[in-house]
Design an enzyme around this catalytic site. Structure first.
Site, PDB file in Angstrom:
ATOM      1  N   ARG A 129       0.858  -1.295  -0.067  1.00 51.94           N
ATOM      2  CA  ARG A 129       0.065   0.005  -0.054  1.00 51.94           C
ATOM      3  C   ARG A 129       0.835   1.427  -0.155  1.00 51.94           C
ATOM      4  NH1 ARG A 129      -3.050  -3.247   3.498  1.00 51.94           N
ATOM      5  NH2 ARG A 129      -4.769  -4.161   2.362  1.00 51.94           N
ATOM      6  N   LYS A 151       3.337  11.721 -10.707  1.00 52.26           N
ATOM      7  CA  LYS A 151       2.501  10.846 -11.540  1.00 52.26           C
ATOM      8  C   LYS A 151       3.291   9.673 -11.920  1.00 52.26           C
ATOM      9  CE  LYS A 151      -0.172  14.405 -13.772  1.00 52.26           C
ATOM     10  NZ  LYS A 151      -0.841  15.071 -15.132  1.00 52.26           N
ATOM     11  N   GLU A 193       9.959  19.554 -24.083  1.00 50.38           N
ATOM     12  CA  GLU A 193       9.086  19.816 -22.470  1.00 50.38           C
ATOM     13  C   GLU A 193       9.760  20.847 -21.752  1.00 50.38           C
ATOM     14  OE1 GLU A 193       6.398  18.043 -21.829  1.00 50.38           O
ATOM     15  OE2 GLU A 193       6.792  16.057 -22.406  1.00 50.38           O
ATOM     16  N   LYS A 235       7.798  23.380 -12.703  1.00 47.59           N
ATOM     17  CA  LYS A 235       6.974  22.047 -12.130  1.00 47.59           C
ATOM     18  C   LYS A 235       6.675  22.066 -10.762  1.00 47.59           C
ATOM     19  CE  LYS A 235       5.549  17.728 -13.279  1.00 47.59           C
ATOM     20  NZ  LYS A 235       5.528  16.719 -14.070  1.00 47.59           N
ATOM     21  N   GLU A 245      -4.088  17.594 -10.093  1.00 47.74           N
ATOM     22  CA  GLU A 245      -4.658  18.362 -11.290  1.00 47.74           C
ATOM     23  C   GLU A 245      -6.023  18.547 -11.320  1.00 47.74           C
ATOM     24  OE1 GLU A 245      -2.615  16.631 -14.772  1.00 47.74           O
ATOM     25  OE2 GLU A 245      -4.497  16.871 -15.708  1.00 47.74           O
ATOM     26  N   ARG A 249      -2.756  22.281 -12.683  1.00 48.79           N
ATOM     27  CA  ARG A 249      -1.455  21.226 -13.529  1.00 48.79           C
ATOM     28  C   ARG A 249      -1.800  20.921 -14.775  1.00 48.79           C
ATOM     29  NH1 ARG A 249       1.139  16.444 -10.157  1.00 48.79           N
ATOM     30  NH2 ARG A 249       2.488  15.790 -11.767  1.00 48.79           N
ATOM     31  N   ASN A 253      -0.061  20.291 -19.906  1.00 49.61           N
ATOM     32  CA  ASN A 253      -0.193  19.238 -20.910  1.00 49.61           C
ATOM     33  C   ASN A 253      -0.520  20.297 -22.107  1.00 49.61           C
ATOM     34  OD1 ASN A 253      -0.441  16.880 -19.731  1.00 49.61           O
ATOM     35  ND2 ASN A 253      -2.375  17.427 -18.816  1.00 49.61           N
ATOM     36  N   HIS A 256       0.043  18.456 -25.463  1.00 50.63           N
ATOM     37  CA  HIS A 256       0.131  16.871 -25.185  1.00 50.63           C
ATOM     38  C   HIS A 256      -1.201  16.072 -25.641  1.00 50.63           C
ATOM     39  CE1 HIS A 256       3.347  17.759 -22.577  1.00 50.63           C
ATOM     40  NE2 HIS A 256       3.382  16.542 -22.290  1.00 50.63           N
ATOM     41  N   HIS A 260      -0.504  13.345 -28.003  1.00 48.59           N
ATOM     42  CA  HIS A 260      -0.884  11.894 -27.721  1.00 48.59           C
ATOM     43  C   HIS A 260      -1.564  11.339 -28.799  1.00 48.59           C
ATOM     44  CE1 HIS A 260      -0.557  12.611 -23.025  1.00 48.59           C
ATOM     45  NE2 HIS A 260       0.693  12.104 -23.778  1.00 48.59           N
ATOM     46  N   HIS A 273       8.006  10.932 -27.918  1.00 49.01           N
ATOM     47  CA  HIS A 273       6.906  11.643 -27.112  1.00 49.01           C
ATOM     48  C   HIS A 273       7.142  13.124 -27.424  1.00 49.01           C
ATOM     49  CE1 HIS A 273       4.047  12.849 -23.769  1.00 49.01           C
ATOM     50  NE2 HIS A 273       5.142  13.558 -23.202  1.00 49.01           N
TER      51      HIS A 273
HETATM   52  P1  NAD Z   1      12.556   6.404 -21.984  1.00 52.82           P
HETATM   53  O1  NAD Z   1      12.431   6.501 -20.484  1.00 52.82           O
HETATM   54  O2  NAD Z   1      11.988   5.373 -22.786  1.00 52.82           O
HETATM   55  O3  NAD Z   1      14.140   6.598 -22.440  1.00 52.82           O
HETATM   56  C1  NAD Z   1      14.395   7.105 -23.503  1.00 52.82           C
HETATM   57  C2  NAD Z   1      15.522   5.970 -24.127  1.00 52.82           C
HETATM   58  O4  NAD Z   1      16.828   6.548 -23.596  1.00 52.82           O
HETATM   59  C3  NAD Z   1      15.374   4.553 -23.615  1.00 52.82           C
HETATM   60  O5  NAD Z   1      16.056   3.790 -24.587  1.00 52.82           O
HETATM   61  C4  NAD Z   1      16.379   4.501 -22.311  1.00 52.82           C
HETATM   62  O6  NAD Z   1      16.979   3.335 -22.352  1.00 52.82           O
HETATM   63  C5  NAD Z   1      17.578   5.482 -23.057  1.00 52.82           C
HETATM   64  N1  NAD Z   1      18.263   6.370 -21.949  1.00 52.82           N
HETATM   65  C6  NAD Z   1      17.812   6.800 -20.679  1.00 52.82           C
HETATM   66  N2  NAD Z   1      18.896   7.575 -20.106  1.00 52.82           N
HETATM   67  C7  NAD Z   1      19.833   7.286 -20.972  1.00 52.82           C
HETATM   68  C8  NAD Z   1      21.140   7.656 -20.845  1.00 52.82           C
HETATM   69  N3  NAD Z   1      21.279   8.476 -19.694  1.00 52.82           N
HETATM   70  N4  NAD Z   1      22.046   7.236 -21.712  1.00 52.82           N
HETATM   71  C9  NAD Z   1      21.880   6.427 -22.570  1.00 52.82           C
HETATM   72  N5  NAD Z   1      20.514   6.125 -22.995  1.00 52.82           N
HETATM   73  C10 NAD Z   1      19.452   6.490 -22.057  1.00 52.82           C
HETATM   74  O7  NAD Z   1      12.048   7.733 -22.283  1.00 52.82           O
HETATM   75  P2  NAD Z   1      11.686   9.076 -21.596  1.00 52.82           P
HETATM   76  O8  NAD Z   1      11.310  10.140 -22.723  1.00 52.82           O
HETATM   77  O9  NAD Z   1      12.453   9.769 -20.498  1.00 52.82           O
HETATM   78  O10 NAD Z   1      10.449   9.054 -21.024  1.00 52.82           O
HETATM   79  C11 NAD Z   1       9.133   8.989 -21.586  1.00 52.82           C
HETATM   80  C12 NAD Z   1       8.102   8.255 -20.624  1.00 52.82           C
HETATM   81  O11 NAD Z   1       7.907   9.352 -19.631  1.00 52.82           O
HETATM   82  C13 NAD Z   1       6.750   8.027 -21.199  1.00 52.82           C
HETATM   83  O12 NAD Z   1       6.347   6.746 -20.864  1.00 52.82           O
HETATM   84  C14 NAD Z   1       5.853   9.112 -20.610  1.00 52.82           C
HETATM   85  O13 NAD Z   1       4.453   8.938 -20.522  1.00 52.82           O
HETATM   86  C15 NAD Z   1       6.509   9.495 -19.395  1.00 52.82           C
HETATM   87  N6  NAD Z   1       6.170  10.688 -18.875  1.00 52.82           N
HETATM   88  C16 NAD Z   1       5.701  11.006 -17.503  1.00 52.82           C
HETATM   89  C17 NAD Z   1       5.419  12.046 -16.946  1.00 52.82           C
HETATM   90  C18 NAD Z   1       4.992  12.039 -15.713  1.00 52.82           C
HETATM   91  O14 NAD Z   1       4.854  13.032 -14.925  1.00 52.82           O
HETATM   92  N7  NAD Z   1       5.128  10.959 -14.746  1.00 52.82           N
HETATM   93  C19 NAD Z   1       5.813  13.174 -17.626  1.00 52.82           C
HETATM   94  C20 NAD Z   1       6.240  13.070 -18.684  1.00 52.82           C
HETATM   95  C21 NAD Z   1       6.550  11.866 -19.473  1.00 52.82           C
HETATM   96  N1  GLY Z   2       3.676  15.815 -17.116  1.00 50.33           N
HETATM   97  C1  GLY Z   2       2.346  16.441 -16.681  1.00 50.33           C
HETATM   98  C2  GLY Z   2       2.172  16.397 -15.310  1.00 50.33           C
HETATM   99  O1  GLY Z   2       3.296  16.143 -14.501  1.00 50.33           O
HETATM  100  O2  GLY Z   2       1.242  16.813 -14.836  1.00 50.33           O
END
Ligand code: NAD
Ligand code: GLY
Length: 367
Positions: A129, A151, A193, A235, A245, A249, A253, A256, A260, A273
Site C-alpha cells: 500500500r 505521476k 518539455e 513544475k 490536477e 496542473r 499538458n 499533449h 498523444h 513523445h
Molecule cells: P525512456 O524512459 O524510454 O528513455 C528513452 C531512451 O533513452 C530509452 O531507450 C532509455 O534506455 C535511454 N536512456 C535513458 N537514459 C539514458 C542515458 N543517460 N544514456 C543512454 N541512454 C539512456 O523515455 P523518456 O523520454 O525518458 O520518458 C518517456 C516516458 O515518460 C513516457 O512513458 C511518458 O509517458 C512518461 N512521462 C511521464 C511524466 C510524468 O509526469 N510521470 C511526464 C512526462 C512523460
Molecule cells: N507531465 C505533466 C504532469 O506532470 O502533470
C-alpha cells in the site's frame, strides 16, 4: 518552492524543494548529483531495490549499487522502451521486491528515463500500500518533467498511461552528467518539455532559450543545468499549488492532447513523445490563433525556436478521422467534450473547452 544554498560540506549541486507539507522533497541538480550524500542517507538501514533498464543499467547501475552496498539481485534491469511500460514489467518489479524481502520501510530507486520512473514509482505506490521511492532521472525529459510531481503509471493495450497513481518520491537526483550518453534525438525530445514551460508560463525563459540556442545545441553543461533548474522550479511550483490536477496542473499538458493523438495515430513508432509534443504545441498555438485568442506571430516564434533546436513543428499526414478518434480518448476529455490547453501568446496558457469543431479540423488537417 524555494531554492536552498548547497551546504558547505556537500558537493556544489543546486537544491530545489517541492513544497507539499509533510510530503515535501528535494530535487538535487548538477553534474555528479547521483553521488549526493542525500541518497545514501535516505537508503541507510533499509532494504532497497534499484530499477533501471537494459540501456541505462550497464552505464550507471554499478556505481550506485556499490555506493549503497546493494547486491546484483537488488538490480531489476527491464527491457528498455515505451513498449515495456506495461503490467508485465510492473509485476516483475513487485515480484523482485518481495523476493528481496522489502518491507514497508523499504525503498525503490528508479534509475532511467520516464518509462522507468513511471513504472518504479507505480510499483512503490502499490507495494504494501505504498513505500518510499527515489527518482534518479537519466533523460532530459525525465529530469525536467516526469521525475517531479508524483505521476506514476503504465500503459494498457487500449491506451497510454491508463493505469496509475499520484505517488510522490522522497528525493530526486538529476545528474546532468548522465546526459552525455543520451542520444541526440532523445536530448532534443526533452527540449520540447523545456520549451513547454516557457510557452505556458515564462516569456523571459522563452527569450533566454532563443538567445542560447547555440549553447543548447552544443549540450553546454551550464545551459543544461539552467534549463533543468528553471523547468523544475516551474513544475515544483505548479505541483505544490495543484498536486492532483484539479486545475492549473493541466497547463503542463500544453501540446499533449494533440501530441498523444499523433503518437497513437502513428502506432508509437514514428515520433518520440517530445517530438509529438513539439508538433502538438504548434497545433495548440495555431488553434489559439484561429480562435482569435493569440497572434499568429507567437506561433511563428514557437516554430522558429523548435526548429532552431531541431524539433519538428509539422505533423505527418494522417487521416482526420483517425486523429479525431484518438483525440476523443484523451484523459482530459470529460462528458462535455474535449479540453485543450491553448494560449493567449507566449507565457499565457489557458484551459479551454467547447472549442469550435471547424477550427479544430482545420488545424488537424494542416489547413
Ligand atoms: P525512456 O524512459 O524510454 O528513455 C528513452 C531512451 O533513452 C530509452 O531507450 C532509455 O534506455 C535511454 N536512456 C535513458 N537514459 C539514458 C542515458 N543517460 N544514456 C543512454 N541512454 C539512456 O523515455 P523518456 O523520454 O525518458 O520518458 C518517456 C516516458 O515518460 C513516457 O512513458 C511518458 O509517458 C512518461 N512521462 C511521464 C511524466 C510524468 O509526469 N510521470 C511526464 C512526462 C512523460
Ligand atoms: N507531465 C505533466 C504532469 O506532470 O502533470
Amino acid at each position: 518552492m524555494r531554492t536552498q544554498s548547497p551546504k558547505a560540506e556537500r558537493p556544489e549541486h543546486l537544491h530545489l524543494q517541492v513544497d507539499l507539507g509533510q510530503r515535501s522533497y528535494p530535487i538535487v541538480i548538477g553534474s555528479g548529483a547521483l553521488a549526493d550524500p542525500l541518497l545514501a542517507e535516505h537508503c541507510a538501514g533499509r532494504r532497497c531495490v534499484l530499477v533501471s533498464d537494459q540501456n541505462v543499467a550497464p552505464l550507471y547501475a554499478r556505481t550506485l549499487l556499490d555506493r549503497l552496498a546493494l547486491v546484483d539481485d537488488d538490480l531489476i534491469a527491464l527491457p528498455a522502451g515505451e513498449q515495456h511500460k506495461h503490467l508485465g514489467s510492473f509485476q516483475a518489479i513487485l515480484t523482485r521486491m518481495a523476493e528481496r524481502g522489502l518491507r514497508r520501510d523499504g525503498c525503490v530507486i528508479a534509475l532511467g528515463g520516464g518509462v522507468i520512473g513511471d513504472l518504479a514509482g507505480f510499483a512503490a505506490a502499490c507495494y504494501m500500500r505504498g513505500i518510499d521511492f527515489v527518482q534518479c532521472p537519466t533523460t532530459l525529459l525525465a529530469m525536467v518533467d516526469s521525475s517531479v510531481g508524483g505521476k506514476t503509471g503504465l500503459n494498457l493495450p487500449s491506451g497510454k498511461n491508463l493505469v496509475g497513481a499520484f505517488w510522490q518520491p522522497q528525493l530526486v537526483l538529476a545528474d546532468v552528467a548522465a546526459l552525455s550518453t543520451l542520444s541526440a534525438r532523445e536530448y532534443r525530445a526533452g527540449l520540447a518539455e523545456v520549451i513547454k514551460y516557457a510557452a505556458i508560463a515564462d516569456p523571459d525563459f522563452f527569450d533566454w532559450l532563443q538567445r542560447n540556442v547555440d549553447a543548447i545545441n552544443a549540450h553546454d553543461a551550464d545551459a543544461i543545468v539552467h534549463m533543468v533548474a528553471t523547468s523544475c522550479r516551474h513544475k515544483a511550483a505548479i505541483v505544490a499549488r495543484d498536486e492532483r490536477e484539479a486545475g492549473e496542473r493541466a497547463l503542463l499538458n500544453l501540446g499533449h492532447t494533440f501530441g498523444h493523438a499523433l503518437e497513437a495515430a502513428t502506432d508509437y513508432t514514428q515520433l518520440l513523445h517530445g517530438e509529438a509534443v513539439a508538433i502538438g504545441m504548434v497545433q495548440a498555438a495555431q488553434l489559439s490563433a484561429l480562435l482569435g485568442m493569440a497572434d499568429a506571430a507567437d506561433t511563428q516564434r514557437l516554430i522558429d525556436l523548435l526548429s532552431a533546436v531541431g524539433l519538428p513543428s509539422v505533423a505527418p499526414p494522417l487521416p482526420l478521422d483517425r486523429l479525431r478518434h484518438h483525440l476523443a480518448l484523451d484523459k482530459k476529455a470529460v462528458a462535455g467534450g474535449l479540453k485543450f490547453i491553448l494560449w493567449r501568446g507566449i507565457g499565457k496558457a489557458e484551459i479551454v473547452s467547447g472549442v469550435d469543431e471547424r477550427a479544430l479540423d482545420a488545424v488537424l488537417s494542416g489547413q
